[in-house]
Design an enzyme around this catalytic site. Structure first.
Site, PDB file in Angstrom:
ATOM      1  N   TYR A 167     -11.549  -7.171  10.224  1.00  0.00           N
ATOM      2  CA  TYR A 167     -12.968  -7.313   9.580  1.00  0.00           C
ATOM      3  C   TYR A 167     -12.599  -8.282   8.530  1.00  0.00           C
ATOM      4  O   TYR A 167     -11.479  -8.536   8.191  1.00  0.00           O
ATOM      5  CB  TYR A 167     -13.458  -5.959   9.186  1.00  0.00           C
ATOM      6  CG  TYR A 167     -12.430  -5.071   8.476  1.00  0.00           C
ATOM      7  CD1 TYR A 167     -11.655  -5.289   7.514  1.00  0.00           C
ATOM      8  CD2 TYR A 167     -12.145  -3.815   9.141  1.00  0.00           C
ATOM      9  CE1 TYR A 167     -10.541  -4.449   6.982  1.00  0.00           C
ATOM     10  CE2 TYR A 167     -11.449  -2.969   8.598  1.00  0.00           C
ATOM     11  CZ  TYR A 167     -10.426  -3.285   7.689  1.00  0.00           C
ATOM     12  OH  TYR A 167      -9.543  -2.173   6.984  1.00  0.00           O
ATOM     13  N   HIS A 197       2.462  -3.811   6.639  1.00  0.00           N
ATOM     14  CA  HIS A 197       1.513  -2.814   6.212  1.00  0.00           C
ATOM     15  C   HIS A 197       1.510  -1.788   7.461  1.00  0.00           C
ATOM     16  O   HIS A 197       2.318  -2.094   8.567  1.00  0.00           O
ATOM     17  CB  HIS A 197      -0.014  -3.285   6.359  1.00  0.00           C
ATOM     18  CG  HIS A 197      -0.287  -3.803   5.069  1.00  0.00           C
ATOM     19  ND1 HIS A 197      -1.106  -3.560   3.869  1.00  0.00           N
ATOM     20  CD2 HIS A 197      -0.121  -5.340   4.497  1.00  0.00           C
ATOM     21  CE1 HIS A 197      -1.195  -4.669   3.202  1.00  0.00           C
ATOM     22  NE2 HIS A 197      -0.512  -5.618   3.551  1.00  0.00           N
ATOM     23  N   SER A 198       0.806  -0.589   7.607  1.00  0.00           N
ATOM     24  CA  SER A 198       0.529   0.178   8.382  1.00  0.00           C
ATOM     25  C   SER A 198      -0.717   0.477   8.444  1.00  0.00           C
ATOM     26  O   SER A 198      -1.340   0.825   7.298  1.00  0.00           O
ATOM     27  CB  SER A 198       1.775   1.378   8.574  1.00  0.00           C
ATOM     28  OG  SER A 198       1.339   2.274   7.586  1.00  0.00           O
ATOM     29  N   HIS A 247       0.866  -1.410   0.017  1.00  0.00           N
ATOM     30  CA  HIS A 247      -0.155  -0.027  -0.047  1.00  0.00           C
ATOM     31  C   HIS A 247       0.942   1.329  -0.078  1.00  0.00           C
ATOM     32  O   HIS A 247       1.631   1.310   0.782  1.00  0.00           O
ATOM     33  CB  HIS A 247      -0.947   0.013   1.119  1.00  0.00           C
ATOM     34  CG  HIS A 247      -2.114  -0.940   1.289  1.00  0.00           C
ATOM     35  ND1 HIS A 247      -2.632  -1.428   2.149  1.00  0.00           N
ATOM     36  CD2 HIS A 247      -2.554  -1.368   0.214  1.00  0.00           C
ATOM     37  CE1 HIS A 247      -3.693  -2.376   1.728  1.00  0.00           C
ATOM     38  NE2 HIS A 247      -3.726  -2.305   0.443  1.00  0.00           N
ATOM     39  N   GLU A 282       0.693  -4.837  10.827  1.00  0.00           N
ATOM     40  CA  GLU A 282       0.089  -3.535  10.733  1.00  0.00           C
ATOM     41  C   GLU A 282       1.272  -2.565  11.801  1.00  0.00           C
ATOM     42  O   GLU A 282       0.915  -2.762  12.976  1.00  0.00           O
ATOM     43  CB  GLU A 282      -1.243  -3.221  11.155  1.00  0.00           C
ATOM     44  CG  GLU A 282      -2.145  -3.847  10.281  1.00  0.00           C
ATOM     45  CD  GLU A 282      -2.441  -3.133   8.859  1.00  0.00           C
ATOM     46  OE1 GLU A 282      -1.947  -1.971   8.826  1.00  0.00           O
ATOM     47  OE2 GLU A 282      -3.129  -3.923   7.980  1.00  0.00           O
ATOM     48  N   ARG A 324      -3.137   4.956  -2.176  1.00  0.00           N
ATOM     49  CA  ARG A 324      -2.931   3.544  -1.703  1.00  0.00           C
ATOM     50  C   ARG A 324      -2.856   2.355  -2.778  1.00  0.00           C
ATOM     51  O   ARG A 324      -2.020   1.497  -2.570  1.00  0.00           O
ATOM     52  CB  ARG A 324      -4.312   3.234  -0.840  1.00  0.00           C
ATOM     53  CG  ARG A 324      -4.560   1.758  -0.273  1.00  0.00           C
ATOM     54  CD  ARG A 324      -5.906   1.676   0.237  1.00  0.00           C
ATOM     55  NE  ARG A 324      -6.462   0.330   0.460  1.00  0.00           N
ATOM     56  CZ  ARG A 324      -6.411  -0.247   1.678  1.00  0.00           C
ATOM     57  NH1 ARG A 324      -5.717   0.180   2.427  1.00  0.00           N
ATOM     58  NH2 ARG A 324      -7.009  -1.566   1.602  1.00  0.00           N
ATOM     59  N   ARG A 370       0.864   4.446   0.541  1.00  0.00           N
ATOM     60  CA  ARG A 370       1.186   5.421   1.499  1.00  0.00           C
ATOM     61  C   ARG A 370       1.552   5.223   2.714  1.00  0.00           C
ATOM     62  O   ARG A 370       1.668   6.084   3.560  1.00  0.00           O
ATOM     63  CB  ARG A 370      -0.322   6.303   1.450  1.00  0.00           C
ATOM     64  CG  ARG A 370      -1.575   5.456   2.368  1.00  0.00           C
ATOM     65  CD  ARG A 370      -2.783   6.112   2.009  1.00  0.00           C
ATOM     66  NE  ARG A 370      -3.853   5.214   2.506  1.00  0.00           N
ATOM     67  CZ  ARG A 370      -5.101   5.573   2.417  1.00  0.00           C
ATOM     68  NH1 ARG A 370      -5.376   6.661   2.147  1.00  0.00           N
ATOM     69  NH2 ARG A 370      -6.089   4.929   2.960  1.00  0.00           N
ATOM     70  N   GLU A 371       1.535   3.794   2.789  1.00  0.00           N
ATOM     71  CA  GLU A 371       2.182   3.220   4.262  1.00  0.00           C
ATOM     72  C   GLU A 371       3.602   3.473   4.184  1.00  0.00           C
ATOM     73  O   GLU A 371       4.214   2.557   4.447  1.00  0.00           O
ATOM     74  CB  GLU A 371       1.652   2.021   4.498  1.00  0.00           C
ATOM     75  CG  GLU A 371       0.019   1.934   4.549  1.00  0.00           C
ATOM     76  CD  GLU A 371      -0.649   0.369   4.371  1.00  0.00           C
ATOM     77  OE1 GLU A 371       0.165  -0.310   4.373  1.00  0.00           O
ATOM     78  OE2 GLU A 371      -1.761   0.681   4.471  1.00  0.00           O
TER      79      GLU A 371
END
Lengths: 99, 306
Positions: free
Chosen positions: B245, B193-194, B66, B267, B124, B68-69
């Protein structure tokens, strides 16, 4: 370059299942251009959402009407981005050889 | 690479230069392989850390799927340097590398990363246009052939979780798929990820527990305990569907179903002050603590062959 002037990131904490369900529905509403940085999970778990300037007040009104409390997590996104960019540029400049 | 500034976010070209420099400095340990091309024709480079042998058991780590992370790409760079620094001095890592290979893809979504640098910091997804829509890109963490198209991803190209027209439609995803399938001996797969400080394991598309859930759970607990030992950073852990989720078509569901038992997704920091705009001064502490968790997963994989 896309600017984010006036965008805020709100932290919303759903208190009950009804609020949770409402926020879940809100996640699917693309018209408001909301950007869920941290998605809707469970009651009491914070949700983080970036709201563009043009929909920010509307979003706040909707949340208030539904008795859903929120706090700004980032007040002015563009200000933070400017700061980040400044730091990157300063660093890049420091790498350039001096005469 | 000793003078590379690990406490700063870097442009894509600087990351590419760093990778080449690391290879040049450590020719007997590090090589660069290109596993494919992004939509905008950028190379999908993977650093291979290997002390020899052919097709050894391997560990895969990727950062930056992703765009933007940014903390993840920055951490990936730090991990690369950490591996070459610690090989030969840290007995646990030395043991691992004397027997296994490590593959590290630091910029898994280079088009997206470049776009965050130059056009839209909040981007993203990938950068491939979607025919019939003005919205660009696919969420590469919903594009895998595992529960693809089921609830937990969007069919709308304008959504941040758009799954794409078909599984593995994104070249950035397909390149990894082809690599993993061809390699046949990857034993741990960690995708990073973050943010929100979590360590997650399969499944995301179904609430059915994986057959290795007990082991994955206890290893996650060990990893986040080790992580917290450095700065006290608190992580939660569990299966994706139970902890966050439902997320269909995600990376680790696919890798697990390919037989890679130790499939995890991280994350990284933080829990709600900065989000994707984690200050650069937190890069090194984040990478340092994450490394402890990675070492827990890698050591366990090494000691528990299957």
């Amino acid at each position: 370059k896309e600017l984010f002037k006036g965008h805020q990131v709100l932290q919303i904490i759903p208190k009950n299942d009804a609020q949770l369900a409402f926020l879940k529905d809100l996640e699917d509403v693309l018209e408001f251009e909301l950007d869920f940085w941290k998605g809707v999970t469970a009651v009491s778990c914070p949700v983080h959402v970036r709201a563009p300037f043009q929909f920010l007040q509307l979003l706040k009104r909707i949340l208030k009407r539904k008795d859903i409390s929120y706090v700004p997590m980032i007040d002015d996104l563009q200000a933070v981005l400017d700061e980040e960019q400044k730091e990157i540029e300063l660093f890049a400049r420091s790498l350039k050889p001096k005469n | 690479t000793d003078s590379f500034n690990y406490s700063r976010y870097h442009k894509l070209s600087e990351i590419y230069s760093f990778q080449d420099m690391l290879v040049a400095e450590n020719p007997n340990l590090v090589s660069k392989i290109v596993i494919g091309q992004s939509y905008e024709a950028r190379p999908l480079s993977v650093l291979k850390f290997s002390t020899g042998g052919t097709n050894r058991r391997a560990i895969w780590i990727d950062t930056g799927i992703h765009a933007r992370e940014w903390i993840t790409q920055a951490s990936g760079i730090w991990f690369a340097k950490k591996i070459v620094k610690d090989y030969g001095s840290d007995p646990a890592l030395t043991d691992i590398l004397n027997n296994m290979d490590i593959f590290l893809e630091t910029v898994t979504n280079p088009d997206g990363y470049d776009y965050t640098q130059n056009s839209n910091r909040m981007w993203r997804k990938t950068r491939k246009p979607n025919p019939g829509s003005s919205c660009v890109g696919v969420d590469p963490n919903r594009n895998w052939d595992s529960g693809f198209g089921e609830p937990g991803a969007s069919s709308n190209p304008c959504s941040e979780t758009y799954r794409g027209p078909s599984a593995h439609s994104e070249s950035e995803v397909k390149a990894i798929v082809d690599f993993v399938v061809a390699h046949k001996n990857i034993k741990a797969f960690v995708t990073i990820h973050s943010y929100s400080q979590m360590l997650l394991y399969p499944f995301g598309y179904t609430s059915a527990p994986s057959k290795d859930e007990a082991e994955l759970h206890s290893l996650a607990q060990k990893a986040i305990t080790d992580l917290a030992s450095l700065y006290g950073t608190r992580y939660t852990y569990g299966s994706i569907i139970d902890t966050i989720y439902q997320a269909s078509g995600n990376t680790v569901d696919w890798t697990y179903e390919q037989g890679i038992k130790y499939s995890y997704t991280f994350e990284l920091r933080d829990t709600g002050f900065h989000g994707f705009l984690l200050p650069a001064k937190q890069i090194v502490p984040t990478a340092e603590e994450t490394w402890l968790a990675l070492m827990a997963i890698m050591s366990h994989t090494f000691k528990n062959p299957y």
